[in-house]
Design an enzyme around this catalytic site. Sequence first.
Site, PDB file in Angstrom:
ATOM      1  N   ASP A   9      57.078  -1.058  64.413  1.00  0.00           N
ATOM      2  CA  ASP A   9      57.516   0.059  64.515  1.00  0.00           C
ATOM      3  C   ASP A   9      57.665   0.837  62.999  1.00  0.00           C
ATOM      4  OD1 ASP A   9      59.123   2.391  65.205  1.00  0.00           O
ATOM      5  OD2 ASP A   9      60.891   1.298  64.393  1.00  0.00           O
ATOM      6  N   SER A  10      58.002   1.855  62.795  1.00  0.00           N
ATOM      7  CA  SER A  10      57.794   2.549  61.465  1.00  0.00           C
ATOM      8  C   SER A  10      58.961   2.126  60.662  1.00  0.00           C
ATOM      9  CB  SER A  10      57.808   4.345  61.519  1.00  0.00           C
ATOM     10  OG  SER A  10      58.981   4.361  62.263  1.00  0.00           O
ATOM     11  N   CYS A  72      57.260   1.916  68.804  1.00  0.00           N
ATOM     12  CA  CYS A  72      57.590   3.332  68.220  1.00  0.00           C
ATOM     13  C   CYS A  72      56.648   4.292  69.138  1.00  0.00           C
ATOM     14  CB  CYS A  72      56.712   3.021  66.785  1.00  0.00           C
ATOM     15  SG  CYS A  72      56.614   4.540  65.876  1.00  0.00           S
ATOM     16  N   GLU A 151      67.889   5.188  60.197  1.00  0.00           N
ATOM     17  CA  GLU A 151      67.335   4.357  59.154  1.00  0.00           C
ATOM     18  C   GLU A 151      68.334   4.069  57.850  1.00  0.00           C
ATOM     19  OE1 GLU A 151      63.827   2.068  58.526  1.00  0.00           O
ATOM     20  OE2 GLU A 151      64.239   3.244  60.292  1.00  0.00           O
ATOM     21  N   CYS A 184      62.315   8.100  71.132  1.00  0.00           N
ATOM     22  CA  CYS A 184      62.370   7.338  70.154  1.00  0.00           C
ATOM     23  C   CYS A 184      62.781   5.930  70.057  1.00  0.00           C
ATOM     24  CB  CYS A 184      62.983   8.430  68.749  1.00  0.00           C
ATOM     25  SG  CYS A 184      62.694   7.669  67.220  1.00  0.00           S
ATOM     26  N   HIS A 186      64.360   4.491  67.681  1.00  0.00           N
ATOM     27  CA  HIS A 186      65.492   4.467  66.831  1.00  0.00           C
ATOM     28  C   HIS A 186      66.854   4.799  67.604  1.00  0.00           C
ATOM     29  CE1 HIS A 186      62.902   4.102  63.559  1.00  0.00           C
ATOM     30  NE2 HIS A 186      63.765   3.835  62.780  1.00  0.00           N
TER      31      HIS A 186
END
Length: 277
Positions: A9-10, A72, A151, A184, A186
Amino acid sequence: MERSIGVIDSGVGGLTVVNEIMRQLPNERIIYLGDTKRCPYGSREESEIKLFTYSMVKEIMTYDLKVLVIACNTATAYTLKALRKELEIPVVGVIRPGSRAAISVTETKKIGIIGTEATIKSRAYEYSLKEINKELEVQRLACPTFVPLIESGEYLKVNIIKQLEHVLKPLKENKLIDTLVLGCTHYPLIADEIAKVFDEKIHVISSSEETAREVSVILDQNNLLNKNGKSIHLFLMTGNKENFELIYENIFDTTLSDFPDVEIKQIELKEIEESYK
Ligand code: DGL
């Protein structure tokens, strides 16, 4: 040593998918790579998203993997098709599983998608949903402020409801959708707050469960399930280790020091040529 499940994932978002893979497949060893230093990917150009994703793939493929999960949505939207052709192991994305999960619960056939700017711009969810059922109505909304909020760990420290209300207003005002896909990886970390914005009256869908199920089916059908014990999981990230550990502990609801079967390491990713073109 047994072969592992690779997950990229990013940033930290893919950990929500890992959590579910570990729950459904407790005998499997995970190798995770989060490019936390260059996160977010979702507000970048397509060429950069591809370049960065390929540098992660190059690194994680140095391990002995039996399946690779692109945990992601942004990377899935722009690289999944090519990676499936190029890699010799099965590659699982998160967009199709998220679509299936939404289709399984919607009653009105009106589905909302929230995601990064790049994911929304790609229309990948819309295509995926309509490929399965043309009658679905899809509304899309980019939420570029959500990933930095997560994040950075800020979502753990302050009340974020007001911010979410402001961003999600256009979707809420329409009163049309009965199902909202968290497009997403996240976003499941703030799923409770998102549900509150919609007065808990709609289905809020994350792709993690269905993605883990897809991994499980693939391993099973290819006779790749690990039947013996597993060795320790490996979590790699390119950015700040302390921040990663803080979010890791929140997601897995654990204290790392009490969890000896995990190794967490910061690494640098090598720049790669634009060879994916
Ligand atoms: N977790 C990523 C996704 O699912 C996005 C985060 C980012 O913008 O890098 O799209």
